[in-house]
Design a protein around this motif. Sequence first.
Motif, mmCIF file in Angstrom:
data_model
loop_
_atom_site.group_PDB
_atom_site.id
_atom_site.type_symbol
_atom_site.label_atom_id
_atom_site.label_comp_id
_atom_site.label_asym_id
_atom_site.label_seq_id
_atom_site.Cartn_x
_atom_site.Cartn_y
_atom_site.Cartn_z
ATOM 1 N N GLN A 98 -7.592 10.251 -3.571
ATOM 2 C CA GLN A 98 -6.509 9.482 -4.205
ATOM 3 C C GLN A 98 -6.142 8.257 -3.364
ATOM 4 O OE1 GLN A 98 -4.833 9.969 -7.281
ATOM 5 N NE2 GLN A 98 -6.653 11.237 -7.554
ATOM 6 N N TYR A 99 -6.206 8.396 -2.045
ATOM 7 C CA TYR A 99 -5.859 7.272 -1.177
ATOM 8 C C TYR A 99 -6.964 6.219 -1.103
ATOM 9 C CZ TYR A 99 -1.566 9.235 0.779
ATOM 10 O OH TYR A 99 -0.289 9.700 0.949
ATOM 11 N N HIS A 101 0.705 13.832 3.794
ATOM 12 C CA HIS A 101 0.943 12.416 3.453
ATOM 13 C C HIS A 101 1.472 11.653 4.672
ATOM 14 C CE1 HIS A 101 0.064 12.875 -0.729
ATOM 15 N NE2 HIS A 101 1.077 13.691 -0.974
ATOM 16 N N ARG A 103 4.128 10.235 -9.269
ATOM 17 C CA ARG A 103 2.828 9.651 -8.920
ATOM 18 C C ARG A 103 1.815 10.737 -8.554
ATOM 19 N NH1 ARG A 103 -1.575 9.147 -7.033
ATOM 20 N NH2 ARG A 103 -2.410 7.657 -5.535
ATOM 21 N N TRP A 104 2.218 11.700 -7.726
ATOM 22 C CA TRP A 104 1.280 12.729 -7.298
ATOM 23 C C TRP A 104 1.160 13.855 -8.312
ATOM 24 C CZ3 TRP A 104 -2.381 12.384 -3.743
ATOM 25 C CH2 TRP A 104 -2.345 11.254 -2.934
ATOM 26 N N ARG A 144 0.829 -1.213 0.000
ATOM 27 C CA ARG A 144 0.000 0.000 0.000
ATOM 28 C C ARG A 144 0.859 1.257 0.000
ATOM 29 N NH1 ARG A 144 -4.312 -1.538 4.775
ATOM 30 N NH2 ARG A 144 -5.610 -3.009 3.587
ATOM 31 N N ASP A 147 0.681 3.900 -3.011
ATOM 32 C CA ASP A 147 0.105 5.201 -2.677
ATOM 33 C C ASP A 147 1.095 6.342 -2.860
ATOM 34 O OD1 ASP A 147 -2.494 4.512 -2.103
ATOM 35 O OD2 ASP A 147 -2.118 4.150 0.016
#
Length: 446
Positions: free
Chosen positions: A401-402, A445, A85-86, A42, A46
């Motif tokens: 997003q999470y 985060h 990713r972000w 995860r 993530d």
Amino acid sequence: SLPVVKKSIWPRNAIDHFVLARLEKEGMEPAPEAERTTLIRRLYLDLVGLPPTPAEAEAFIQDAAPDAYEKFVERLLQSAHHGERWGRWWLDVARYADSNGYSIDAPRSIWRYRDWVVEALNRGLPFDEFVVWQLAGDLLPNATLEQKIATGFHRNTQINQEGGIDKEQFRIDSVFDRVATTGTAFLGLTIGCAQCHDHKFDPIQQKEYYRLFAFLNNTDEPDIPVASSADVARAERIEAEVSAYIQELPKKDPSIWERLVAWEQSLTPAQRQAQSEQVRAAFDVRFESRNDEQKHLALVAFVEQAPANRVHQTALGRMRRSRPKVDTTMVLRELSQPRQTHVFIMGDFTRKGELVTPGVPAILHPFPAGEDLNRLGFARWLVSPANPLLARVTVNRVWQQYFGKGLVETENDFGTQGIPPSNPELLDGLATEFMAQEWSLKAMHR
């Protein structure tokens, strides 16, 4: 304030208090902690969008230190892949594309903006600055190249390159897009609904829409070079030599105009459409009525494309091969002379109504006293601690997003037609924490 809970030893952070309070209200027990193999997977997916390697997973499983989880979180937050990713999340909000849209859908050079987003997220640029740079980086004192590149945010509109279009209509369409995107991206409000009439559901008047429009209406849309000053100067010198060479051709080759007209007439519709917008505009004017610039543009196209001019697609090629590569990127730039902004009756740009000045909707927080009524002042109004929406909208998108679904499911609509937050206290807690952490996404985060 954190809610009071019965299982006070279960929460590890503020979020857990809000979650547990809701669980206890519903008579539910918290789920057990996941296995370490699941946790590490995860974490990687993530935070960097990639799965861990077997060795990385094993290292986490075998790490018995009490802060093992936190160490891996920190490692991934410092990874170059984190911004990638972000960055995808933000580029979706920014409607990023590598082509112009519409039927031609030609390529555009705006990848520098994309890379800036990734780099800014990697280095932890505070989100309030991240917003201000994108809306008005060019207006900051002694604006850097990086701050100008950031204004590519609002150059991500579609561009219509079809022949015969009304340029002013599509310029205004771009501003319409910018107003709507500003509303959804930073305020979670469907401000675009007030383009043609007062908003039917939220307290936003059509006049207020055009007052917001006025902030974004006073812009030019240049492409700027992204290279060293020496390379830019050398490239400009070589282009001047190329231009001078082409201007001398009619003296050396008097029949070239006649051949150019014949070549133009031989082009298929598809070949004409493949030309740049400026060349197509020159082609649309009869040869004898063209001005010097139009003749020059047509001549450049002819020399570079017609096979019969091989001696010349060769001389030019020799010059241009010595030209350093100078990338460009699309940015916004404020005009020195402000445009007037009118309310458009029924949203029709040909039907000008009342003249308006820049301003913000009365339902939202007031515009700061003494702030300039331009894009920079507007950007600072958006990131003001008095704004109840920017932090909420942003942390809601991160939550989405999470977990696949935001605390507010309608991420772009926090208005009366949007779905209310499933846990308003948690949303407010996250939003106030975001501002308390000086708008640090990485802190959220963690």
